[in-house]
Structure formats: structure tokens, C-alpha cells
Design an enzyme around this catalytic site. Sequence first.
Site, PDB file in Angstrom:
ATOM      1  CD  GLU A  13      -2.795  -1.205   2.428  1.00  0.00           C
ATOM      2  OE1 GLU A  13      -3.737  -0.383   2.511  1.00  0.00           O
ATOM      3  OE2 GLU A  13      -2.554  -2.044   3.298  1.00  0.00           O
ATOM      4  CB  SER A 134      -5.552  -0.998  -0.504  1.00  0.00           C
ATOM      5  OG  SER A 134      -5.293   0.169   0.227  1.00  0.00           O
ATOM      6  CE1 TYR A 198      -6.835   4.210  -2.121  1.00  0.00           C
ATOM      7  CE2 TYR A 198      -6.476   1.919  -2.716  1.00  0.00           C
ATOM      8  CZ  TYR A 198      -6.689   2.890  -1.763  1.00  0.00           C
ATOM      9  OH  TYR A 198      -6.782   2.537  -0.443  1.00  0.00           O
ATOM     10  NE  ARG A 237     -13.480   3.298   4.447  1.00  0.00           N
ATOM     11  CZ  ARG A 237     -12.343   2.804   3.980  1.00  0.00           C
ATOM     12  NH1 ARG A 237     -11.271   3.564   3.923  1.00  0.00           N
ATOM     13  NH2 ARG A 237     -12.278   1.555   3.576  1.00  0.00           N
ATOM     14  CG  ASP A 239     -14.725  -0.786   4.538  1.00  0.00           C
ATOM     15  OD1 ASP A 239     -15.079   0.409   4.596  1.00  0.00           O
ATOM     16  OD2 ASP A 239     -13.597  -1.147   4.175  1.00  0.00           O
ATOM     17  CD  GLU A 251     -11.145  -4.287   5.608  1.00  0.00           C
ATOM     18  OE1 GLU A 251     -10.076  -3.677   5.786  1.00  0.00           O
ATOM     19  OE2 GLU A 251     -11.317  -5.114   4.692  1.00  0.00           O
ATOM     20  CG  ASN A 253     -10.078   0.456   6.615  1.00  0.00           C
ATOM     21  OD1 ASN A 253      -9.259  -0.267   6.092  1.00  0.00           O
ATOM     22  ND2 ASN A 253     -11.384   0.364   6.360  1.00  0.00           N
ATOM     23  N   GLY A 257      -7.387   5.967   3.947  1.00  0.00           N
ATOM     24  CA  GLY A 257      -6.776   6.773   2.902  1.00  0.00           C
ATOM     25  C   GLY A 257      -7.280   8.210   2.890  1.00  0.00           C
TER      26      GLY A 257
END
Length: 286
Positions: A13, A134, A198, A237, A239, A251, A253, A257
Amino acid sequence: MKIAVVMGGITSEREVSLRSGQAILNSLLRQGYDAYKIDLTKENLVSAFIENDYDLVYLALHGEYGEDGRVQSVLDMLGKKYTGSGVTGSAVAMDKILTKIIAKDLGIRIAKTYGSVEEIDSYPVVIKPAKEGSSVGLYICNTKEEALKAYEVLQNKEPLIEEFIKGDELTAGVLNGEKLGVVRIKPKSGLYDYESKYTVGKTEYECPAQIDEKAYEEASEAARKIHEKLGLKGVTRSDFILKDGKTYFLEVNTCPGMTETSLAPKLATLKGYSFDDLTKIMVESC
């Protein structure tokens, strides 16, 4: 106050981290902060924190050696302040298997998980590394043969096997305990993989998510509970997959990002926070 924005790292990443870090640095400089960049590499993985002059580290690292508590432990030993979550919360959140166990204990709905390929009783399944983000190394397997191949590829990365739930992708944000809201993710390819995440134009975002109010609140509250239970700080964050009106936690984070296509800044706008507001809050809450 001198701020070192640490980015890069040595994981898959790295490129995303460099983009996040540069966006954060530009934001801090716009606001008049005394900030500069540190590109973390294999050569300076520890020395960067010893040899450079700073009062605060703004962590823009993703994945191992940055989001998993190891860098945080070095900074703790040096007595240095840093943004985001501490050692324990970072380490636990990085491990998707451990986090799912905690989520289930909190009464949060999760996808069915299998301990091995032999335990799989229904296809398709998702096989992915337990400690990477990611969507790196993510495989959707429709047969046992495909599952065995994916498991072999990931055998050195502690593979996580879970049922594949086809539904809408959601993400819910939390900022220092405050629920930010929920965004629905609509990848044009049908799969929210690395490229969809991305590459500008590859994904549409519904901000806020136009979903049933009950499901919206369920995802938002589940994200808050995970943030609180793990003792996380800053912006996180979580998901989810939404299917038949029910949300399934995937999960969390702890260092999401911050690129031009990233979700954390989008979530922050739901509470009226600009990108600069978000970076300022991260700095001032340390």
C-alpha cells in the site's frame, strides 16, 4: 509545533500512502502549520523517528509497519506524540479475524467465516489476507479448486475465508467517537477492488447513502461501537455489505486513505468538515 507527515512504508500500500501523505501535507501547509514530509523506507524504518526533528508525527501509513501498532510502539518508546490510534487498538484492528470476533461479541452481524478450505460448505467465498488493506490479495472463489489456489497464494499472509455476500458496499465513519455517517459505494466494474478504489472515475459514491434509515443507523452505530471497544482515536472507517436490509461488518480501518478518491474525507463532509478541518482536528486532538 513541527509536524512530520510520515508516509510511504514498505508494504503493497506504499503508493496509496504516498498520495495520502502528500494530500495531508498540502493541507497542513495551507493552514500555516510547520510541516514536512518523511518518506519511510526499509532503510530508515526506525531511524527516521530518531534522527529527525519533530513535535508530532502525522501518520499517513497504510498496512503493516504503520497501521498495525509497530510504528506507534516506537513512537511511544520515544515519548513522541502521533495522530490516530494507539498500539493495542491499531494491532487488533489490523487483524480482521480478531476484529470480527470482537464485533460478533458486540452483537454486530458478520459474514460466516471458515477456518480452512475443507470447512467451506457453500460457494462463492472470499479469501483475503487477514492483515492487509486496499483490497490487496482479494480473491472471490466459486469452486473448491479456486479456493485451494487462492489459499496457497496467501498462505504466508494468514488467509481469512468468509462467505461472499453479494450486496451493496457501505462504509461508515467515526471521528473521535462522533458518528460521521454512511456512504454507499458503487464500483462500475461491480467489484470494489484496488483499481476501483484509487482510479478517478472508476467508482460512484452516494454521499450520504440513500438506503433504509434502519440500515443506515445500524451501520453507523456498529462503526461507533467498534471504534469505542477497540479504544480507537482520530478518524476510522468501517466497511459493511448491505443485503436484504441487513448490514454485515467486514473490517475497520484505523488509518484510512486521504487521497482525492478516498472515503474518509467524503464521510467528513456529511458533518460539514472540509479536508482541512479533518487534518486540523487530527492534529489538535493529539
